[in-house]
Design a protein around this motif. Structure first.
Motif: not given
Length: 286
Positions: A173-190
């Motif tokens: 689940e992801l709502t645009w504008g919300d703070d992102l959990s570590t699954e999305f940013v560690a690491p940042l996607p290619d």
């Protein structure tokens, strides 16, 4: 004489310029002015005169499409289209065009997805994310909570049960504008991908905030959308140009059987970090 700008890899022939941006291995046409780009897109493509839903049937409960050596079956929920605000229950041409563009770009060695981390925004039925996984990427497909059931079914049917997918796919689940959990940013996607995500001026700020949070110095973004509302697209481009370098990919680089006058695709990086956004223009084959 052609000159080169080192930062963006720009080549100038005196009248036109192209640039190699991000992880897409072919030249694109830089976009500098949102209003001018809108005029060109509508003048050349004349979307109101083109066939709507050329590649999809939204009244059907499934869409069959050949991709990556498999016959994919994308489940749809036509009855959900009557619910206000629900657009991800059926496929749109932009999703088919983007999925086949990625497959074609990989086949032509303009794009490498094997082993790369990908986040798909507004996944809907999930065709784009499933194709990315079949091309070897590790994909997180995302949408709002009430859209996840159908999305999970399509991932299970088209990626999970194959057993021989080179990549992987999971749904979050992801709502645009919300703070992102570590699954999305560690690491940042290619790569960040999305189809039909530019549909409302009210959503532009949240969408760009999420794109910014997901973008690092190595991130390339590909977005595809229907040419419906010029004001909404211009609003997005104006806001995005303040943070992203946007380029236009020539129609000859699309999958030859999956082009549409009603669709554009965009890809890009941040200006300060040189992440990439390119605008891709599709045309219906003769």
């Amino acid at each position: 004489m052609m000159t080169e700008t080192t930062e963006l890899g720009i080549e100038d022939d005196g009248e036109n310029s192209t640039a190699v941006m991000g992880s897409y291995g072919s030249a694109v046409w830089p976009v500098y002015d949102a209003a001018a780009e809108i005029l060109v897109l509508w003048a050349i493509n004349q979307p109101s005169m083109r066939k709507h839903n050329f590649f999809v049937r939204q009244s059907s409960h499934s869409l069959s499409i050949d991709a990556c050596g498999h016959l994919l079956s994308i489940l749809q929920s036509p009855s959900s289209m009557g619910t206000p605000g629900v657009t991800g229950a059926v496929m749109w041409d932009s999703g088919v065009v983007l999925a086949k563009f990625m497959e074609h770009a990989v086949d032509c060695k303009r794009l490498v997805l094997m082993g790369k981390n990908v986040v798909e925004l507004g996944s809907g039925c999930g065709l784009v994310g499933c194709v990315a996984a079949l091309l070897g990427a590790h994909v997180i497909l995302t949408d709002l909570h009430d859209r996840l059931k159908l999305l999970k079914k399509n991932v299970d049917v088209n990626v999970g049960v194959l057993g021989n997918a080179r990549g992987s796919a999971r749904v979050m689940e992801l709502t645009w504008g919300d703070d992102l959990s570590t699954e999305f940013v560690a690491p940042l996607p290619d790569f960040v991908v999305g189809s039909d995500v530019i549909y409302s001026e009210d959503a532009v700020t949240d969408l760009l905030q999420t794109l910014s949070q997901l973008s690092g110095s190595h991130t390339t973004i590909f977005l595809a959308g229907e040419l419906r509302n010029d004001a909404v697209l211009e609003c997005f481009l104006e806001a995005a140009l303040g943070e992203f370098q946007i380029g236009h990919i020539d129609q000859t680089q699309w999958h030859p059987e999956f082009r549409s006058h009603r669709v554009i695709i965009a890809a890009s990086p941040k200006l300060e970090k040189l992440v990439l956004k390119e605008l891709l223009n599709c045309k219906v084959p003769a």
